[in-house]
Design a protein around this motif. Structure first.
Motif, PDB file in Angstrom:
ATOM      1  N   VAL A 374       0.863  -1.175   0.000  1.00  0.00           N
ATOM      2  CA  VAL A 374       0.000   0.000   0.000  1.00  0.00           C
ATOM      3  C   VAL A 374       0.899   1.225   0.000  1.00  0.00           C
ATOM      4  N   ALA A 375       0.592   2.204  -0.850  1.00  0.00           N
ATOM      5  CA  ALA A 375       1.352   3.453  -0.905  1.00  0.00           C
ATOM      6  C   ALA A 375       0.352   4.599  -1.007  1.00  0.00           C
ATOM      7  N   THR A 376      -0.194   4.970   0.130  1.00  0.00           N
ATOM      8  CA  THR A 376      -1.199   6.033   0.161  1.00  0.00           C
ATOM      9  C   THR A 376      -0.582   7.314   0.706  1.00  0.00           C
ATOM     10  N   SER A 377      -1.151   8.445   0.329  1.00  0.00           N
ATOM     11  CA  SER A 377      -0.604   9.739   0.728  1.00  0.00           C
ATOM     12  C   SER A 377      -0.550   9.850   2.244  1.00  0.00           C
ATOM     13  N   ALA A 378       0.578  10.334   2.743  1.00  0.00           N
ATOM     14  CA  ALA A 378       0.736  10.539   4.182  1.00  0.00           C
ATOM     15  C   ALA A 378       0.168  11.910   4.533  1.00  0.00           C
ATOM     16  N   ASN A 379      -1.099  11.918   4.858  1.00  0.00           N
ATOM     17  CA  ASN A 379      -1.771  13.155   5.242  1.00  0.00           C
ATOM     18  C   ASN A 379      -2.964  12.796   6.099  1.00  0.00           C
ATOM     19  N   LEU A 380      -3.600  13.802   6.648  1.00  0.00           N
ATOM     20  CA  LEU A 380      -4.872  13.615   7.293  1.00  0.00           C
ATOM     21  C   LEU A 380      -5.951  13.863   6.263  1.00  0.00           C
ATOM     22  N   SER A 381      -7.123  13.342   6.481  1.00  0.00           N
ATOM     23  CA  SER A 381      -8.159  13.293   5.458  1.00  0.00           C
ATOM     24  C   SER A 381      -8.385  14.640   4.783  1.00  0.00           C
ATOM     25  N   GLY A 382      -8.235  14.660   3.456  1.00  0.00           N
ATOM     26  CA  GLY A 382      -8.522  15.840   2.660  1.00  0.00           C
ATOM     27  C   GLY A 382      -7.403  16.846   2.580  1.00  0.00           C
ATOM     28  N   GLU A 383      -6.351  16.716   3.405  1.00  0.00           N
ATOM     29  CA  GLU A 383      -5.275  17.693   3.425  1.00  0.00           C
ATOM     30  C   GLU A 383      -4.253  17.421   2.323  1.00  0.00           C
ATOM     31  N   PRO A 384      -3.428  18.421   1.984  1.00  0.00           N
ATOM     32  CA  PRO A 384      -2.300  18.169   1.082  1.00  0.00           C
ATOM     33  C   PRO A 384      -1.342  17.161   1.699  1.00  0.00           C
ATOM     34  N   VAL A 385      -0.612  16.465   0.835  1.00  0.00           N
ATOM     35  CA  VAL A 385       0.355  15.485   1.314  1.00  0.00           C
ATOM     36  C   VAL A 385       1.431  16.194   2.127  1.00  0.00           C
ATOM     37  N   LEU A 386       1.885  15.543   3.214  1.00  0.00           N
ATOM     38  CA  LEU A 386       2.891  16.133   4.095  1.00  0.00           C
ATOM     39  C   LEU A 386       4.286  15.993   3.497  1.00  0.00           C
ATOM     40  N   THR A 387       5.133  17.016   3.706  1.00  0.00           N
ATOM     41  CA  THR A 387       6.468  17.034   3.108  1.00  0.00           C
ATOM     42  C   THR A 387       7.582  17.186   4.128  1.00  0.00           C
ATOM     43  N   ASP A 388       7.279  17.647   5.327  1.00  0.00           N
ATOM     44  CA  ASP A 388       8.290  17.948   6.332  1.00  0.00           C
ATOM     45  C   ASP A 388       8.374  16.822   7.348  1.00  0.00           C
ATOM     46  N   LEU A 478      -9.938  22.481   0.821  1.00  0.00           N
ATOM     47  CA  LEU A 478      -9.555  23.692   1.535  1.00  0.00           C
ATOM     48  C   LEU A 478     -10.185  23.787   2.917  1.00  0.00           C
ATOM     49  N   GLY A 479     -11.158  22.949   3.195  1.00  0.00           N
ATOM     50  CA  GLY A 479     -11.752  22.937   4.515  1.00  0.00           C
ATOM     51  C   GLY A 479     -10.939  22.194   5.549  1.00  0.00           C
ATOM     52  N   ALA A 480      -9.917  21.460   5.116  1.00  0.00           N
ATOM     53  CA  ALA A 480      -9.066  20.717   6.049  1.00  0.00           C
ATOM     54  C   ALA A 480      -8.146  21.694   6.791  1.00  0.00           C
ATOM     55  N   PRO A 481      -7.745  21.365   8.014  1.00  0.00           N
ATOM     56  CA  PRO A 481      -7.042  22.332   8.878  1.00  0.00           C
ATOM     57  C   PRO A 481      -5.776  22.935   8.263  1.00  0.00           C
ATOM     58  N   ARG A 482      -4.983  22.130   7.570  1.00  0.00           N
ATOM     59  CA  ARG A 482      -3.682  22.602   7.095  1.00  0.00           C
ATOM     60  C   ARG A 482      -3.726  23.160   5.676  1.00  0.00           C
ATOM     61  N   SER A 483      -4.855  22.979   4.990  1.00  0.00           N
ATOM     62  CA  SER A 483      -4.904  23.244   3.558  1.00  0.00           C
ATOM     63  C   SER A 483      -4.732  24.710   3.203  1.00  0.00           C
ATOM     64  N   LEU A 484      -5.307  25.615   3.980  1.00  0.00           N
ATOM     65  CA  LEU A 484      -5.219  27.031   3.631  1.00  0.00           C
ATOM     66  C   LEU A 484      -3.782  27.542   3.694  1.00  0.00           C
TER      67      LEU A 484
END
Length: 796
Positions: A374-388, A478-484
């Motif tokens: 499995v290779a799914t995006s490391a993020n919380l639901s709906g957010e952009p993929v994490l990079t840091d 954009l409604g996800a916490p980190r998206s804005l």
């Protein structure tokens, strides 16, 4: 007689090995002079025989590197300087015309072969690359594309790499991300206990502070214990062993059923064994993603990928070709009946999303593990993929058991691209790593640089200048916490990369969209575009027909021009002059936005609209009748997406959905024979042709009929409704070109039925292929609509 010519080449010519190619080509034709980035592309000064210069110019296009996309070169006479040879000069720092920023590329076959060669200097090196492969978009700080302007600026080249970089005959000649185990990035594996008890990723901290790598080596205390190897790497110690140690620990964790967050090219993935119900189940539980399909990475090492593909799926030839293409997207294919993947990968569906490894690190991981992951995006639901890395360990501490980091910074996120076959072609569902940023053209240029903010779901932004549009990679909800925060970062960086300062902004007409609120604070002139007009204009911009087009824009909900929620609209005309000529019969949404997560609300409201009782309702309907009758938090909608939700609940497929589109996906997968349909009345109301879907409801609730047959009837009946609407409007307008757009037409059964029916009736049909049919195309459509609106009559 030798002459001199100044040649300019624009298009996709930076970041693709074009200057080294020009240099070799010039020497082949016995030309002297130079080449450099500048003037919005590549500038060449060529001295030689006129015939040789002409052949050279033709070869610039006909023999261009595989990843390049040069436009026909333009030349003018230049002063003859008597140059002694041909060389690459330093780039101009300021370009008058913005260049095309290349997307990230997969690891090329030459580098892959070298990585597999035990005698090679870069044997099993996870960051091997050359001019024809490796990261681009996620690596670039600014243009022109030179190493000091990338995230590799803090990795000084060792002597061996410097020789390759300066050797015109080497495939790494002027390869900006060039690295090796002695001077390049390294891996670091951390278990959850280490992540919780130690300061994270000292190399990442140094990169974030702006320190050079040598300066960081001086600052790291000697008492680092097991991490002492990190300190000595800056003085040229061969560090292939730490990479191997990190890889081995990662593979061991995966074999033990652990979930590992792995840093890739454009962000982190969450990896686990795709054959293990226990591992996949834990991932779903921890990530709170109970149903949404998960992508699967399959090995492609020594031919193993082909073997695994045959065991897991039944791809068509064009799907197989796209899987192995340089884009390396996720491709959704039919699942094999005897696949040994966990049934939790894509519950309730008969398709799976597969991808081949695209980076050297992914090749090593997939090859060493030797089985699907499995290779799914490391993020919380709906957010952009994490990079840091620090943020990944902090925010995904409850999800991942371990982390595989590396110290090459990711400047901006890029999620994986996703493609699926529909109506005879492979079409994008999401554009990201390998495909974006996407450059599109405007049929009508913008008067001044314009920023389009897109939709709030499946958000992309777009930047327009003259007749060019740059569409960003997929951002998310954009409604996800980190998206804005990422949304604002992407706006700043896209403007900076292209050297374009927007003078106005265009957003959705919905006043409460997050993007609309942001527009009101940005200080720029604001233009607002109706959601479905943007959908229609995106389709028109892709195909640029000379005449009017009839567009069926079906999706969830969008702010309508009459104050209701649209979603099953038929528009006629062209950008700047759309007329709403058709729609679906509206019904109330009990609870407003709650109805999209609880399809039983849609089903109950649809039945009451048809004056029917739904005896299968999972809740006591009495309390809801009051709010429905009085319209309390129950707005009217003509949404095709919510109609599919209602049907899913009535058939018994989905009463509640955990992700957008789940009900429609289940219905599509369930649909069997499509020979049976219910004729839906077409009524003329207030100048609109309304398709009345209410006669469908008794058949959908008929439990004596198989669920697959009822789902098939739904699709076939709605397709027939589209045909009757199209015929009626063609009879009045004479327009014979019809297009389909909006997220509902991601449904392959519906898209193929409608296109087949209309083509059989003599219609020309257009379905998006360059951009996704869903809200990812909204930003581009907003720009097409805005550019034309000032030059077109107002819609009636």
């Amino acid at each position: 007689m030798r002459t001199a010519q100044r040649i300019q080449v624009r298009g996709r010519v930076q970041g693709v090995g074009f200057r080294p190619f020009v240099c070799r080509l010039a020497r082949e034709f016995s030309l002297a002079g130079w080449v450099k980035n500048g003037g919005g592309g590549v500038e060449i000064h060529a001295e030689g025989e006129p015939a040789a210069i002409q052949r050279f110019m033709e070869a610039l296009v006909s023999r261009a590197p595989p990843l390049a996309g040069p436009q026909p070169p333009v030349r003018r006479p230049a002063e003859f300087r008597g140059c002694a040879g041909f060389e690459i000069l330093l780039s101009d720092s300021g370009n008058e015309t913005p260049v095309h920023v290349p997307p990230d590329h997969f690891v090329c076959p030459d580098c892959l072969d070298e990585m597999r060669d035990p005698a090679a200097r870069r044997y099993r090196y996870p960051f091997i690359n050359c001019t024809q492969c490796g990261p681009r978009y996620t690596l670039i700080d600014r243009l022109p594309y030179d190493r000091p302007n990338t995230a590799m600026a803090d990795f000084p080249l060792c002597e061996d790499c410097r020789r390759e970089y300066e050797d015109i005959h080497d495939r790494r000649y002027h390869a900006q991300p060039l690295a090796c185990p002695c001077c390049g990035p390294v891996l670091e594996f951390r278990r959850q206990d280490e992540a919780a008890n130690n300061s994270l990723s000292l190399w990442d901290q140094a990169a974030g502070s702006g320190l050079g790598r040598t300066a960081f080596a001086r600052r790291v205390p000697a008492r680092m214990g097991r991490k002492h190897w990190v300190r000595v790497r800056a003085v040229g110690i061969n560090e292939s062993q730490p990479n191997e140690e990190a890889l081995a620990q990662c593979i061991e964790a995966l074999r033990r059923g652990r979930i590992v967050a792995v840093k890739g090219v454009g962000g982190y993935h969450l990896l686990c064994d795709a054959r293990s119900d226990a591992a996949v189940g834990r991932l779903r539980e921890r990530k709170r993603r109970p149903d949404k399909p998960l992508a699967v990475l399959i090995p492609w090492f020594e031919g193993e990928g082909i073997d695994w593909l045959a065991r897991l799926a039944e791809p068509r030839p064009e799907e197989l070709e796209l899987l192995a293409s340089p884009l390396r997207p996720i491709v959704i294919v039919k699942r094999s009946a005897d696949s040994d993947l966990s049934g939790l990968i894509a519950p309730g569906l008969d398709e799976i999303g597969l991808m081949y490894p695209y980076s050297p690190l992914h090749h090593l991981l997939a090859g060493d593990y030797g089985a699907p992951l499995v290779a799914t995006s490391a993020n919380l639901s709906g957010e952009p993929v994490l990079t840091d890395g620090a943020e990944v360990e902090r925010r995904l501490a409850h999800v991942a058991d371990a982390f595989l980091h590396h110290d090459r910074p990711i400047r901006r996120p890029a999620d994986d691209s996703v493609y699926r076959r529909s109506a005879g072609s492979l079409r994008p569902l999401r554009l990201g790593r390998g495909t974006a940023p996407v450059e599109m053209r405007l049929p009508c240029p913008v008067a001044e640089p314009t920023l389009a903010l897109g939709a709030d779901l499946k958000n992309t932004i777009a930047l327009a200048f003259e007749d060019r549009v740059i569409v960003s990679p997929h951002l998310g909800n954009l409604g996800a916490p980190r998206s804005l925060d990422v949304f604002e970062q992407l706006i700043r960086e896209l403007s900076r990369l292209y050297g374009i300062e927007p003078k106005r902004v265009v957003c959705d007409a919905h006043p409460d969209y997050f993007s609309s609120r942001w527009a009101r604070t940005c200080g720029l002139e604001i233009h607002r575009v109706l959601h479905h007009h943007a959908h229609a204009s995106a389709l028109h911009g892709e195909f640029a027909p000379d005449d009017d087009i009839l567009v069926f824009a079906w999706d969830g909900t969008g702010f309508g021009g009459d104050g209701t929620l649209w979603g099953g609209e038929t528009l006629l005309g062209r950008p700047g002059g759309w007329r709403r000529v058709g729609s679906l019969r509206p019904f109330r949404l009990i609870g407003g936005e709650k109805a999209s997560a609880e399809p039983w609300r849609c089903a109950l409201a649809a039945c009451w609209e048809a004056r029917l009782d739904w005896f299968g309702c999972p809740v006591d309907p009495a309390p809801f009748r009051h709010v429905w009758e009085r319209g309390i938090n129950s707005p009217y909608t003509s949404s095709a997406g919510r109609l599919f939700d209602a049907a899913a609940a009535l058939i018994g497929v989905t009463l509640n959905q955990s992700h957008e589109g789940q009900a429609g996906m289940r219905l599509e997968a369930l649909a069997g024979d499509t020979g049976d349909f219910v004729e839906l009345p077409l009524r003329r109301e207030n100048g609109l042709y309304r398709v009345d879907w209410t006669p469908l409801l008794p058949a959908l609730m008929d439990g004596s009929r198989p669920a697959a047959g009822r789902s098939a009837m739904l699709h076939a009946s709605l397709a027939q409704g589209v045909l009757s609407q199209a015929r009626a409007i063609r009879g009045e307008s004479g327009v014979n070109l019809a297009g389909f757009t909006g997220g509902v037409f991601q449904n392959r059964v519906l898209a193929e039925l409608t296109t087949d029916l209309l083509r059989a009736d003599g219609f020309e049909v257009a379905l998006p292929a360059s951009l996704p049919v869903n809200d990812a195309a909204i930003a581009y459509g907003q720009l097409v609509e805005t550019a034309r609106a000032s030059r077109a009559p107002s819609p009636a």
